[in-house]
Design a protein around this motif. Structure first.
Motif, PDB file in Angstrom:
ATOM      1  N   SER A  89       3.461 -15.403 -35.304  1.00  0.00           N
ATOM      2  CA  SER A  89       2.026 -14.757 -35.127  1.00  0.00           C
ATOM      3  C   SER A  89       2.158 -13.575 -34.060  1.00  0.00           C
ATOM      4  CB  SER A  89       1.029 -15.719 -34.681  1.00  0.00           C
ATOM      5  OG  SER A  89       1.213 -16.159 -33.518  1.00  0.00           O
ATOM      6  N   ASN A  90       3.068 -13.675 -33.138  1.00  0.00           N
ATOM      7  CA  ASN A  90       3.168 -12.804 -32.045  1.00  0.00           C
ATOM      8  C   ASN A  90       3.553 -11.414 -32.833  1.00  0.00           C
ATOM      9  OD1 ASN A  90       2.298 -14.395 -30.258  1.00  0.00           O
ATOM     10  ND2 ASN A  90       4.378 -14.984 -29.384  1.00  0.00           N
ATOM     11  N   PHE A  93       0.704  -7.961 -37.134  1.00  0.00           N
ATOM     12  CA  PHE A  93      -0.281  -7.247 -36.704  1.00  0.00           C
ATOM     13  C   PHE A  93      -0.971  -6.410 -37.756  1.00  0.00           C
ATOM     14  CE2 PHE A  93       3.402  -5.064 -35.724  1.00  0.00           C
ATOM     15  CZ  PHE A  93       3.325  -3.669 -36.215  1.00  0.00           C
ATOM     16  N   GLU A 100       2.494  -5.172 -43.692  1.00  0.00           N
ATOM     17  CA  GLU A 100       3.250  -5.775 -42.732  1.00  0.00           C
ATOM     18  C   GLU A 100       4.726  -5.624 -43.223  1.00  0.00           C
ATOM     19  OE1 GLU A 100       3.689  -6.921 -39.339  1.00  0.00           O
ATOM     20  OE2 GLU A 100       1.677  -7.673 -40.020  1.00  0.00           O
ATOM     21  N   SER A 135      -4.448 -11.146 -45.332  1.00  0.00           N
ATOM     22  CA  SER A 135      -3.969 -11.113 -43.878  1.00  0.00           C
ATOM     23  C   SER A 135      -3.214 -11.745 -43.697  1.00  0.00           C
ATOM     24  CB  SER A 135      -5.463 -11.202 -43.241  1.00  0.00           C
ATOM     25  OG  SER A 135      -4.948 -11.197 -41.674  1.00  0.00           O
ATOM     26  N   HIS A 137      -2.377 -13.063 -40.917  1.00  0.00           N
ATOM     27  CA  HIS A 137      -2.956 -14.198 -39.964  1.00  0.00           C
ATOM     28  C   HIS A 137      -4.022 -15.440 -40.673  1.00  0.00           C
ATOM     29  CE1 HIS A 137      -1.461 -12.800 -36.408  1.00  0.00           C
ATOM     30  NE2 HIS A 137      -1.745 -11.474 -36.808  1.00  0.00           N
ATOM     31  N   SER A 138      -4.225 -14.970 -42.179  1.00  0.00           N
ATOM     32  CA  SER A 138      -4.842 -15.897 -42.834  1.00  0.00           C
ATOM     33  C   SER A 138      -3.763 -17.128 -43.609  1.00  0.00           C
ATOM     34  CB  SER A 138      -5.749 -15.311 -44.076  1.00  0.00           C
ATOM     35  OG  SER A 138      -4.885 -14.659 -44.946  1.00  0.00           O
ATOM     36  N   GLN A 144       3.363 -17.526 -42.585  1.00  0.00           N
ATOM     37  CA  GLN A 144       3.396 -16.394 -41.415  1.00  0.00           C
ATOM     38  C   GLN A 144       5.063 -16.502 -41.158  1.00  0.00           C
ATOM     39  OE1 GLN A 144       0.964 -16.929 -37.979  1.00  0.00           O
ATOM     40  NE2 GLN A 144      -0.863 -17.174 -39.320  1.00  0.00           N
ATOM     41  N   ASN A 384      -0.030 -23.641 -34.044  1.00  0.00           N
ATOM     42  CA  ASN A 384       0.258 -22.656 -33.213  1.00  0.00           C
ATOM     43  C   ASN A 384      -0.537 -22.828 -31.691  1.00  0.00           C
ATOM     44  OD1 ASN A 384       0.715 -20.272 -31.725  1.00  0.00           O
ATOM     45  ND2 ASN A 384       0.020 -19.053 -33.289  1.00  0.00           N
ATOM     46  N   ASP A 387      -3.188 -20.717 -30.228  1.00  0.00           N
ATOM     47  CA  ASP A 387      -4.623 -20.660 -30.663  1.00  0.00           C
ATOM     48  C   ASP A 387      -5.709 -21.702 -29.925  1.00  0.00           C
ATOM     49  OD1 ASP A 387      -3.851 -19.102 -32.836  1.00  0.00           O
ATOM     50  OD2 ASP A 387      -3.709 -20.550 -34.212  1.00  0.00           O
TER      51      ASP A 387
END
Length: 568
Positions: A89-90, A93, A100, A135, A137-138, A144, A384, A387
């Motif tokens: 996740s880092n 973006f 992406e 997304s 992040h979803s 991910q 994660n 979070d």
């Protein structure tokens, strides 16, 4: 790397020290070792994040394709070295998966048709076809991770550096990643450096294996030569493939094999030979009714009745979910990435509310309860850890839950001390949790839930970023918690740990329970498991492959049971 040492700003000790290492073009190198050994730090030097992004003291020299990392910055070096972080996740973006995957090729100013080809290539690698507009992040944690790997690969870097690339992936996803890496090595002669605790899939095509400990290289040789150093491997609790462990255990008993197997196919060939020549004489099958938690009761702790859940974008994540957990259960949730395991966990502790159906916690409908009210009953440790962090120090993070329960200060102090000791994070209490390695962050997140002392504990991927020894530590703490009569749920892709610790397993598929039963029952049905991108532990698959030919049991779950069965 020549005489390479690095000390992070504010740290009293070097993260890596005196590293001398050369990697040749087209070479595949595994780097393994305990958590905190310096593996991630070493990776950060390969594309200039050290010294250009992270602050600290660099001594010695690093050159990447003859470019000095002190002179050339991250944008230049990233065109040569593709680095996939241990926390995906880092590095995600963009607004959509499609964007992406296109980001790197776009920055290389490639023609639009070529960018489209590479996006399609990335979607296939990551198994995200149909999710182009979502997304990143979803996505689930495993999705991910797959997206992050694909986003690096579509840039076609000369050197691939993958830091724990499969820690969140299901077994089939792991196999696909390593199959792709094998293709790249074979057809394009790419250089690949892989930091990995799970060695089963990567050992067969690795040229070298490096073991780091306390920031230093303690072994650097051909993989089998390193693994044969039993004292080193056992001392660092490195998890080697089941068939390899079985071979060495048999050798200790005077039973020699022509070659040491690493893959399942090699194991089948090797053990077929010793069984055919009656070098080992199997005993009667070991019969075990399965693990039963010592304080398992008939009282229901968690119940889902016809539960459905859809995300705001309309994606149905859970459909007609029915499950029951008893007080004292030690349960595993397993399944393909995106199958609904984490969503179910968040429904159980009130972070999500069911679109339809009922979630009952100790007989009470949870729909009217807020997440903060449920948190002290159903504790959830996130996949994660970032979070759930917000405190300035590890100590404050561990104290937060008990303080909000208005516990006495001496009781809060006792819980923090005990949890910090058990998780080996005592030396980090004054550190920011965000400054720690992925493995340490995972333990801090887990500890912040343990200090709450909930009645139900849910741990999402408890072994992510952990070496085998610390993964076992986390699982042993869960077991001790369970031994007091509490309910424990682990969400994991580590089938060996699920087989060892759980008394019951729920297999998720497309937002529902696909199958369930004891570990022996579930892992004895490999064809059904395959439909969910899962596979039994390697030792179980070995016995199943030879069961028809030699009458071996199909429900052997660990190497110790295999040794007992084969040799008495």
């Amino acid at each position: 790397m020549k005489g390479l040492s690095w000390k992070y700003e504010g740290s009293a000790e070097d993260a890596i020290q005196g590293i001398d290492l050369e990697v040749a073009p087209g070479e595949v190198v595994i780097i393994t070792g305990p958590s905190g050994a310096g593996k991630t730090t070493l990776c950060r030097t390969t594309n200039g994040l050290i010294p250009h992004f992270f602050r600290g003291d660099l001594r010695g020299n690093v050159t990447i394709a003859d470019l000095d990392v002190r002179v050339y910055d991250v944008p230049v070096l990233s065109a040569i070295t593709g680095l996939c972080f241990d926390n995906p996740s880092n590095q995600l973006f963009n607004s959509t998966v499609e964007e992406e995957l296109a980001f790197g090729p776009e920055n290389f100013c490639l023609p639009s048709a070529e960018i489209r080809n590479r996006v399609n290539e990335g979607l296939q690698i990551s198994r995200l076809v149909g999710m182009e507009k979502k997304s990143p992040h979803s996505l689930s944690g495993g999705q991910q991770q797959a997206c992050a790997i694909a986003a690096i690969e579509v840039m076609h870097p000369q050197i691939l550096v993958l830091d724990e690339p499969t820690s969140n992936l299901d077994p089939i996803g792991t196999a696909l990643v390593f199959e792709r890496i094998r293709d790249l090595v074979k057809t394009e002669k790419r250089t690949v450096i892989i930091v990995e605790h799970k060695l089963e899939d990567v050992l067969p095509f690795a040229d070298r294996m490096i073991v780091l400990s306390n920031g230093r290289i303690v072994a650097d040789d051909k993989p089998l030569n390193v693994i044969s150093r039993a004292g080193l491997i056992e001392g660092m609790e490195i998890q080697v493939p089941d068939v390899t462990r079985l071979a060495y255990k048999l050798m200790e008993k005077g039973i020699n094999l022509d070659r040491i197997p690493v893959t399942l196919d090699e194991g089948i060939e090797a053990f077929r030979k010793i069984l055919s020549h009656r070098i080992v004489l199997p005993n009667a099958p070991l019969r075990n009714s399965g693990k039963k938690p010592p304080m398992l009761s008939d009282r229901i702790s968690v119940q889902c009745e016809g539960v459905e859940y859809s995300y705001p974008d309309g994606t149905q994540a859970i459909s007609e979910l029915n499950l029951t957990l008893r007080e004292g259960d030690f349960v595993g949730f397993v399944g393909q990435n995106g199958s609904g395991k984490t969503t179910t966990a968040k429904l159980l502790n009130g972070l999500y509310k069911a679109s339809r159906g009922r979630v009952k916690i100790f007989g009470e409908d949870s729909s009217g309860k807020e997440a903060d009210e449920l948190a002290s009953i159903v504790g959830y440790s996130f996949q994660n850890p970032d979070d759930q962090f917000f405190a300035r120090t590890v100590k404050e993070e561990l104290e937060f839950g008990p303080k909000n329960k208005n516990l006495p200060s001496d009781e809060i102090g006792r819980r923090v001390r005990e949890v910090a000791r058990d998780l080996e994070i005592e030396n980090y209490l004054s550190h920011s949790p965000f400054s720690l390695s992925q493995g340490l962050r995972q333990r801090v997140a887990f500890g912040s839930i343990m200090t709450l002392d909930p009645r139900v504990l849910i741990v999402d991927e408890p072994t992510t970023g952990q070496d085998y020894a610390r993964a076992k530590t986390v699982m042993e703490i869960c077991k001790r918690f369970n031994d007091t009569g509490k309910t424990v749920v682990i969400i994991s892709h580590n089938m060996n740990l699920v087989a060892e610790y759980c008394n019951f397993v729920f297999v998720f598929r497309r937002g529902a329970i696909f199958m369930s039963g004891s570990p022996r029952e579930v892992f004895s049905a490999p064809e059904r498991l395959k439909e969910t991108s899962l596979a039994p532990p390697q030792i179980t698959s070995l016995f199943q492959a030879l069961s028809a030919e030699f009458g071996l049991p199909r429900d052997i779950l660990d190497v110790e049971s295999a040794i007992a069965y084969l040799t008495g």
